[in-house]
Design an enzyme around this catalytic site. Structure first.
Site, PDB file in Angstrom:
ATOM      1  N   GLY A  11      50.045   7.692   8.802  1.00 18.43           N
ATOM      2  CA  GLY A  11      50.228   6.487   9.625  1.00 18.43           C
ATOM      3  C   GLY A  11      49.637   5.272   8.927  1.00 18.43           C
ATOM      4  O   GLY A  11      48.536   5.349   8.390  1.00 18.43           O
ATOM      5  N   ARG A  21      44.928  -3.939  -3.207  1.00 13.86           N
ATOM      6  CA  ARG A  21      44.660  -5.137  -4.019  1.00 13.86           C
ATOM      7  C   ARG A  21      43.339  -4.990  -4.786  1.00 13.86           C
ATOM      8  O   ARG A  21      43.261  -5.265  -5.988  1.00 13.86           O
ATOM      9  CB  ARG A  21      44.606  -6.344  -3.075  1.00 13.86           C
ATOM     10  CG  ARG A  21      44.197  -7.654  -3.713  1.00 13.86           C
ATOM     11  CD  ARG A  21      44.200  -8.700  -2.593  1.00 13.86           C
ATOM     12  NE  ARG A  21      43.747  -9.997  -3.014  1.00 13.86           N
ATOM     13  CZ  ARG A  21      42.480 -10.373  -2.989  1.00 13.86           C
ATOM     14  NH1 ARG A  21      41.538  -9.537  -2.616  1.00 13.86           N
ATOM     15  NH2 ARG A  21      42.164 -11.610  -3.354  1.00 13.86           N
ATOM     16  N   ASP A 127      42.375   6.029  14.467  1.00 13.31           N
ATOM     17  CA  ASP A 127      41.713   6.941  15.410  1.00 13.31           C
ATOM     18  C   ASP A 127      40.203   7.060  15.174  1.00 13.31           C
ATOM     19  O   ASP A 127      39.463   7.536  16.037  1.00 13.31           O
ATOM     20  CB  ASP A 127      42.329   8.345  15.313  1.00 13.31           C
ATOM     21  CG  ASP A 127      43.783   8.367  15.744  1.00 13.31           C
ATOM     22  OD1 ASP A 127      44.242   7.356  16.309  1.00 13.31           O
ATOM     23  OD2 ASP A 127      44.460   9.381  15.510  1.00 13.31           O
ATOM     24  N   MET A 169      46.249   4.434  21.544  1.00 13.10           N
ATOM     25  CA  MET A 169      46.526   5.562  20.651  1.00 13.10           C
ATOM     26  C   MET A 169      45.336   6.528  20.573  1.00 13.10           C
ATOM     27  O   MET A 169      44.222   6.192  20.954  1.00 13.10           O
ATOM     28  CB  MET A 169      46.907   5.058  19.269  1.00 13.10           C
ATOM     29  CG  MET A 169      48.385   4.712  19.190  1.00 13.10           C
ATOM     30  SD  MET A 169      48.891   4.326  17.520  1.00 13.10           S
ATOM     31  CE  MET A 169      50.663   4.465  17.699  1.00 13.10           C
ATOM     32  N   GLY A 170      45.590   7.678  20.024  1.00 13.30           N
ATOM     33  CA  GLY A 170      44.562   8.705  19.897  1.00 13.30           C
ATOM     34  C   GLY A 170      45.079  10.009  20.462  1.00 13.30           C
ATOM     35  O   GLY A 170      44.882  10.318  21.631  1.00 13.30           O
ATOM     36  N   ARG A 171      45.804  10.732  19.611  1.00 17.55           N
ATOM     37  CA  ARG A 171      46.373  12.013  20.052  1.00 17.55           C
ATOM     38  C   ARG A 171      45.280  13.007  20.392  1.00 17.55           C
ATOM     39  O   ARG A 171      45.325  13.682  21.401  1.00 17.55           O
ATOM     40  CB  ARG A 171      47.243  12.594  18.933  1.00 17.55           C
ATOM     41  CG  ARG A 171      48.706  12.564  19.224  1.00 17.55           C
ATOM     42  CD  ARG A 171      49.466  13.281  18.156  1.00 17.55           C
ATOM     43  NE  ARG A 171      49.081  12.843  16.828  1.00 17.55           N
ATOM     44  CZ  ARG A 171      49.925  12.467  15.885  1.00 17.55           C
ATOM     45  NH1 ARG A 171      51.206  12.472  16.122  1.00 17.55           N
ATOM     46  NH2 ARG A 171      49.507  12.105  14.700  1.00 17.55           N
ATOM     47  N   GLY A 185      35.118  -4.155  29.380  1.00 24.19           N
ATOM     48  CA  GLY A 185      34.555  -4.076  30.726  1.00 24.19           C
ATOM     49  C   GLY A 185      35.460  -3.313  31.674  1.00 24.19           C
ATOM     50  O   GLY A 185      35.551  -3.638  32.860  1.00 24.19           O
ATOM     51  N   GLU A 187      36.881  -0.141  34.010  1.00 26.25           N
ATOM     52  CA  GLU A 187      36.199   0.707  34.994  1.00 26.25           C
ATOM     53  C   GLU A 187      36.068   2.148  34.497  1.00 26.25           C
ATOM     54  O   GLU A 187      35.101   2.835  34.803  1.00 26.25           O
ATOM     55  CB  GLU A 187      36.952   0.685  36.329  1.00 26.25           C
ATOM     56  CG  GLU A 187      36.562  -0.442  37.263  1.00 26.25           C
ATOM     57  CD  GLU A 187      36.993  -1.818  36.784  1.00 26.25           C
ATOM     58  OE1 GLU A 187      37.930  -1.889  35.970  1.00 26.25           O
ATOM     59  OE2 GLU A 187      36.374  -2.809  37.206  1.00 26.25           O
ATOM     60  N   GLN A 251      49.296  -1.562  18.297  1.00 24.93           N
ATOM     61  CA  GLN A 251      47.877  -1.466  17.915  1.00 24.93           C
ATOM     62  C   GLN A 251      47.660  -1.336  16.413  1.00 24.93           C
ATOM     63  O   GLN A 251      46.619  -1.698  15.885  1.00 24.93           O
ATOM     64  CB  GLN A 251      47.237  -0.228  18.575  1.00 24.93           C
ATOM     65  CG  GLN A 251      47.214  -0.280  20.065  1.00 24.93           C
ATOM     66  CD  GLN A 251      47.060   1.111  20.670  1.00 24.93           C
ATOM     67  OE1 GLN A 251      45.961   1.617  20.797  1.00 24.93           O
ATOM     68  NE2 GLN A 251      48.172   1.735  21.040  1.00 24.93           N
TER      69      GLN A 251
HETATM   70  O1  F6P Z   1      46.762   8.946  13.520  1.00 25.65           O
HETATM   71  C1  F6P Z   1      47.016   7.623  13.784  1.00 25.65           C
HETATM   72  C2  F6P Z   1      47.997   7.481  14.911  1.00 25.65           C
HETATM   73  O2  F6P Z   1      48.189   6.111  15.142  1.00 25.65           O
HETATM   74  C3  F6P Z   1      47.633   8.203  16.214  1.00 25.65           C
HETATM   75  O3  F6P Z   1      46.712   7.514  17.001  1.00 25.65           O
HETATM   76  C4  F6P Z   1      48.968   8.355  16.870  1.00 25.65           C
HETATM   77  O4  F6P Z   1      48.969   9.399  17.788  1.00 25.65           O
HETATM   78  C5  F6P Z   1      49.861   8.649  15.701  1.00 25.65           C
HETATM   79  O5  F6P Z   1      49.264   8.043  14.567  1.00 25.65           O
HETATM   80  C6  F6P Z   1      51.268   8.151  15.869  1.00 25.65           C
HETATM   81  O6  F6P Z   1      52.018   8.578  14.786  1.00 25.65           O
HETATM   82  P1  F6P Z   1      53.488   8.058  14.458  1.00 25.65           P
HETATM   83  O7  F6P Z   1      53.368   6.666  13.935  1.00 25.65           O
HETATM   84  O8  F6P Z   1      53.997   8.982  13.435  1.00 25.65           O
HETATM   85  O9  F6P Z   1      54.243   8.093  15.739  1.00 25.65           O
END
Ligand code: F6P
Length: 320
Positions: A11, A21, A127, A169-171, A185, A187, A251
């Site tokens: 990714g 660079r 991540d 994001m964050g699998r 901030g 909840e 993101q």
């Molecule tokens: O590992 C980085 C990440 O952005 C994860 O947070 C997300 O689940 C995944 O890559 C998404 O991957 P792709 O761009 O292949 O859909």
């Protein structure tokens, strides 16, 4: 060393260009040629590369993504593919390779290292789940992107007395969710590392509303469940209108923050200096604002970095 190569894999994230660079300019300053493989290991397997000079990396520092492009290569995961990659490196008389990427990319780097090829890894993943570095490339920019979006959503949440679930994001990692919940901030943060108690969350939300709060913000990691199901659960349990916003790939892009530009520049420069000094098979990392090196073997075999308990504790006290 006379000829080095660099690639970005997995990714993409902001700060990759700053790293390339810095690596290229450090190589050139040491009279070493640098080539860039296109689309990560896929380019290495096809011998698809471009020769990089000081001018070819001009004007990219402030750009998100990676101008070398990135990909996830299934072929490189096979033994056959890795042999072919090594062969291509040898044919092109490459003396060392810099790999910028996340856990899968660093696993690939380790495989090349085990085949005897000099490799340096650079951790890049929004991540922030790569062990042996406080921060990976792209995390800070992603967090700033989330902050901007959530601040906007908070405006509309307060105008309409709504609850919002914002999916970040964050699998497998709750770092972005946890950190951004503290910084906005919110909840609640819902993370894959901690099982959600929906009844308890609804109970606490009800209490806050009874005390006079009129809106709520819940940040949820994509790997922690289904945002819409949780939103429906809140609506059914306590009747609050709850909307879901999925931030998705927004993101990962955008101009890198100062932090990511500097981190990328430091990582890139160090990676080439290490190769030139004969160091190989390590990942460059950041600890207490100093650069560190850790054997790729330890990074890859150590597994995913754990979510910091202090972060979870902070979130418990400061959120809600
Ligand atoms: O590992 C980085 C990440 O952005 C994860 O947070 C997300 O689940 C995944 O890559 C998404 O991957 P792709 O761009 O292949 O859909």
């Amino acid at each position: 060393m006379k000829r080095l190569a660099i690639l970005t894999s997995g990714g993409d994230c902001s700060g990759m260009n700053a790293t390339i660079r810095a690596a290229v300019r450090t190589a050139i300053a040491n009279d070493v040629e640098m080539i860039g493989y296109l689309k990560g290991y896929a380019g290495l397997l096809k011998n698809d590369y471009t020769i990089l000079n000081s001018r070819s990396v001009a004007g990219i520092l402030q750009r998100g993504g990676t101008f070398l492009q990135s990909a996830r290569s299934a072929e490189f995961r096979t033994e056959e593919g890795r042999k072919k990659a090594l062969n291509n490196l040898l044919i092109e008389k490459i003396d060392g390779l810099v790999v910028i990427g996340g856990d899968g990319s660093l696993t690939g780097a380790l495989a090349l290292d085990k085949m005897g090829f000099p490799v340096i890894g650079i951790p890049a993943s929004i991540d922030n789940d790569i062990a042996y570095t406080d921060m990976s490339l792209g995390v800070d920019t992603a967090l700033n992107n989330i902050l901007y979006a959530v601040d906007c959503i908070k405006d509309t949440a307060s105008s309409h007395d709504r609850a919002f679930i914002v999916e970040v994001m964050g699998r497998n990692s709750g770092y972005l969710a946890s950190t951004s919940a503290i910084a906005t901030g919110a909840e609640f943060a819902i993370v894959p590392e901690v099982e959600l108690d929906l009844v308890e969350m609804c109970h606490q939300l009800r209490q806050r509303y009874d005390e006079g709060r009129t809106n709520a913000l819940i940040i949820m990691a994509e790997g922690a469940g289904h945002a819409q199901e949780i939103a429906d659960g809140i609506k059914n349990a306590i009747g609050f209108e709850t909307r879901v916003t999925v931030l998705g790939h927004y993101q990962r892009g955008g101009a890198p923050t100062v932090f990511d530009r500097l981190l990328g520049s430091r990582f890139g420069m160090k990676s080439v200096e290490l190769l030139l000094s004969g160091t190989k098979g390590v990942m460059v990392g950041l600890s207490a604002n100093s650069l560190t090196t850790t054997l790729l073997e330890m990074v890859v075999n150590g597994g995913q970095k754990k979510l910091n308990d202090d972060l979870l504790h902070m979130e418990e006290i400061l959120c809600i």
